[in-house]
Design a protein around this motif. Structure first.
Motif, PDB file in Angstrom:
ATOM      1  N   LYS A 124      -5.061   9.982   0.929  1.00 47.13           N
ATOM      2  CA  LYS A 124      -5.643   8.937   0.979  1.00 47.13           C
ATOM      3  C   LYS A 124      -5.651   7.341   1.082  1.00 47.13           C
ATOM      4  O   LYS A 124      -6.018   6.437   1.393  1.00 47.13           O
ATOM      5  N   THR A 125      -4.667   7.565   0.057  1.00 43.61           N
ATOM      6  CA  THR A 125      -4.572   5.879  -0.115  1.00 43.61           C
ATOM      7  C   THR A 125      -3.919   5.105   0.861  1.00 43.61           C
ATOM      8  O   THR A 125      -3.927   3.985   1.217  1.00 43.61           O
ATOM      9  N   GLU A 126      -2.735   5.871   0.872  1.00 46.67           N
ATOM     10  CA  GLU A 126      -1.731   5.441   1.367  1.00 46.67           C
ATOM     11  C   GLU A 126      -1.902   5.128   3.214  1.00 46.67           C
ATOM     12  O   GLU A 126      -2.407   4.580   3.685  1.00 46.67           O
ATOM     13  N   ALA A 127      -2.661   6.548   3.514  1.00 48.47           N
ATOM     14  CA  ALA A 127      -3.469   6.150   4.266  1.00 48.47           C
ATOM     15  C   ALA A 127      -4.638   5.382   5.065  1.00 48.47           C
ATOM     16  O   ALA A 127      -4.361   4.320   6.239  1.00 48.47           O
ATOM     17  N   GLU A 128      -5.159   5.101   4.687  1.00 48.04           N
ATOM     18  CA  GLU A 128      -6.006   3.808   4.328  1.00 48.04           C
ATOM     19  C   GLU A 128      -5.233   2.157   4.346  1.00 48.04           C
ATOM     20  O   GLU A 128      -5.509   1.504   4.725  1.00 48.04           O
ATOM     21  N   ALA A 129      -3.788   2.176   3.450  1.00 45.04           N
ATOM     22  CA  ALA A 129      -3.344   1.899   3.478  1.00 45.04           C
ATOM     23  C   ALA A 129      -2.544   0.988   4.974  1.00 45.04           C
ATOM     24  O   ALA A 129      -3.030   0.080   5.475  1.00 45.04           O
ATOM     25  N   ARG A 133      -4.139   2.837   7.804  1.00 43.87           N
ATOM     26  CA  ARG A 133      -5.347   1.408   8.738  1.00 43.87           C
ATOM     27  C   ARG A 133      -5.402   0.199   8.345  1.00 43.87           C
ATOM     28  O   ARG A 133      -5.533  -0.410   9.778  1.00 43.87           O
ATOM     29  N   LEU A 134      -5.313  -0.318   6.930  1.00 45.23           N
ATOM     30  CA  LEU A 134      -5.425  -1.421   7.000  1.00 45.23           C
ATOM     31  C   LEU A 134      -4.475  -2.597   8.082  1.00 45.23           C
ATOM     32  O   LEU A 134      -4.920  -3.627   8.523  1.00 45.23           O
ATOM     33  N   GLY A 180       1.188  -1.615  -0.058  1.00 45.26           N
ATOM     34  CA  GLY A 180      -0.035  -0.200   0.227  1.00 45.26           C
ATOM     35  C   GLY A 180       0.874   1.373   0.203  1.00 45.26           C
ATOM     36  O   GLY A 180       0.044   1.997  -0.148  1.00 45.26           O
TER      37      GLY A 180
END
Length: 96
Positions: free
Chosen positions: A83-88, A90-91, A52
């Motif tokens: 946003k994409t990095e933050a979601e990665a 978080r997961l 991610g």
């Protein structure tokens, strides 16, 4: 009097130059933006994050802490994850 004006102008130019170089250096240096602990083992967390986090201006350090791991994320100039990095993140950090 003319010498004094030239000296003041030179000092002013040096101050402007120093501020400009300092700002450029600040934007280029790596700054910590996140410290976190994870229940995942260090190798598993690295594998999860590698999928991610693909930004070249980010540095990720994962260290083993008992059965889990510790994450330190740095970026050039202190840029926050998008946003994409933050979601990665978080997961990966919420995985068990």
């Amino acid at each position: 009097m003319k010498r004094m004006a030239v000296m003041i102008a030179l000092i002013g130019a040096l101050v402007v130059l120093a501020l400009t170089v300092g700002e450029r250096e600040r934007k280029a240096e790596m700054r910590h933006v996140l410290f976190a602990n994870s229940a995942l083992a260090a190798g598993d967390l690295r594998a999860c994050l590698s999928q991610g986090l693909t930004a070249k201006d980010m540095e990720v350090v994962v260290t083993s802490r008992g059965s889990g791991s510790h994450l330190e994320l740095s970026s050039r100039g202190g840029r926050l994850p998008d946003k994409t990095e933050a979601e990665a993140l978080r997961l990966c950090l919420s995985a068990r």
